[in-house]
Design a protein around this motif. Structure first.
Motif, PDB file in Angstrom:
ATOM      1  N   LYS A  39       2.154   2.975  -7.235  1.00  0.00           N
ATOM      2  CA  LYS A  39       1.361   2.213  -7.933  1.00  0.00           C
ATOM      3  C   LYS A  39       1.941   1.568  -9.082  1.00  0.00           C
ATOM      4  O   LYS A  39       1.459   0.347  -9.460  1.00  0.00           O
ATOM      5  CB  LYS A  39       0.105   2.972  -8.678  1.00  0.00           C
ATOM      6  CG  LYS A  39      -0.767   3.605  -7.400  1.00  0.00           C
ATOM      7  CD  LYS A  39      -2.009   4.196  -8.225  1.00  0.00           C
ATOM      8  CE  LYS A  39      -2.722   5.145  -6.805  1.00  0.00           C
ATOM      9  NZ  LYS A  39      -4.042   5.651  -7.499  1.00  0.00           N
ATOM     10  N   GLU A  40       2.879   1.934  -9.747  1.00  0.00           N
ATOM     11  CA  GLU A  40       3.508   1.171 -11.143  1.00  0.00           C
ATOM     12  C   GLU A  40       4.368   0.027 -10.344  1.00  0.00           C
ATOM     13  O   GLU A  40       4.661  -0.909 -11.160  1.00  0.00           O
ATOM     14  CB  GLU A  40       4.199   2.019 -11.775  1.00  0.00           C
ATOM     15  CG  GLU A  40       5.245   2.896 -11.099  1.00  0.00           C
ATOM     16  CD  GLU A  40       5.130   4.077 -10.250  1.00  0.00           C
ATOM     17  OE1 GLU A  40       6.006   4.947 -10.034  1.00  0.00           O
ATOM     18  OE2 GLU A  40       3.755   4.543 -10.685  1.00  0.00           O
ATOM     19  N   ARG A  89       3.710  -1.695  -7.265  1.00  0.00           N
ATOM     20  CA  ARG A  89       2.758  -2.730  -6.930  1.00  0.00           C
ATOM     21  C   ARG A  89       2.457  -3.667  -7.736  1.00  0.00           C
ATOM     22  O   ARG A  89       2.184  -4.928  -7.829  1.00  0.00           O
ATOM     23  CB  ARG A  89       1.212  -2.017  -6.393  1.00  0.00           C
ATOM     24  CG  ARG A  89       1.193  -1.148  -5.218  1.00  0.00           C
ATOM     25  CD  ARG A  89       0.246  -0.681  -4.718  1.00  0.00           C
ATOM     26  NE  ARG A  89       0.185   0.732  -4.521  1.00  0.00           N
ATOM     27  CZ  ARG A  89      -0.713   1.558  -4.192  1.00  0.00           C
ATOM     28  NH1 ARG A  89      -1.969   1.153  -4.209  1.00  0.00           N
ATOM     29  NH2 ARG A  89      -0.544   2.887  -3.806  1.00  0.00           N
ATOM     30  N   ASP A  97       0.852  -1.182   0.005  1.00  0.00           N
ATOM     31  CA  ASP A  97      -0.047  -0.127   0.155  1.00  0.00           C
ATOM     32  C   ASP A  97       0.769   1.215   0.056  1.00  0.00           C
ATOM     33  O   ASP A  97       0.306   2.440  -0.279  1.00  0.00           O
ATOM     34  CB  ASP A  97      -1.087   0.075   1.264  1.00  0.00           C
ATOM     35  CG  ASP A  97      -1.919  -0.952   1.240  1.00  0.00           C
ATOM     36  OD1 ASP A  97      -2.352  -1.522   0.113  1.00  0.00           O
ATOM     37  OD2 ASP A  97      -2.348  -1.346   2.242  1.00  0.00           O
TER      38      ASP A  97
END
Length: 140
Positions: free
Chosen positions: A137-138, A140, A133
């Motif tokens: 994002k790229e 994860r 978390d």
């Protein structure tokens, strides 16, 4: 000497170490992590030892050794990290009442109960978040 510590600094550095490992491809030497985190290598290795003991990371010894996540970042809760690094509750000493004359027994009891509640709020909140978390994002 305690096997684990209650310092929030240790928890913070443990979490940052896990983020470095999650973003690193392959085995990462502690010296590289220490440099990235601007931390002392010996201090960092103590933290990493607790994470290895908890099964959060694994270590490879030898010349090409280092550390890597033992499981996917999405499977490592912040509570796992907190539990690996603590020996006493975070709130230990936070609302301790030294004076027996200043407060009634019921007020002292209420403060102790609040301290226990605070610890459970913290643990419940940490259980809802994973290391993944906190990654971009790229990645994860």
């Amino acid at each position: 000497m305690k096997d684990k510590v209650s310092s929030t600094k240790w928890f913070g550095l443990a979490l940052q170490s896990l983020l470095v490992l999650a973003e690193h491809d392959g085995i990462c030497p502690s010296s590289m992590m220490a440099q990235k985190l601007e931390a002392q290598s010996t201090f960092l290795r103590k933290i990493l030892a607790n994470l290895v003991k908890a099964g959060i990371i694994s270590a490879k010894e030898g010349r090409d050794g280092g550390y890597y996540l033992a499981r996917d970042a999405s499977e490592i809760s912040l509570k796992d990290v907190y539990d690996a690094m603590r020996s006493d509750p975070y709130s230990q000493g936070f609302l301790d009442v030294n004076s027996h004359e200043c407060f009634t027994a019921s007020t002292r009891s209420a403060l102790y109960n609040l301290k226990d509640e605070m610890e459970s709020w913290l643990v419940e909140g940490l259980a809802k978040k994973t290391v993944a978390d906190l990654l971009p994002k790229e990645i994860r």
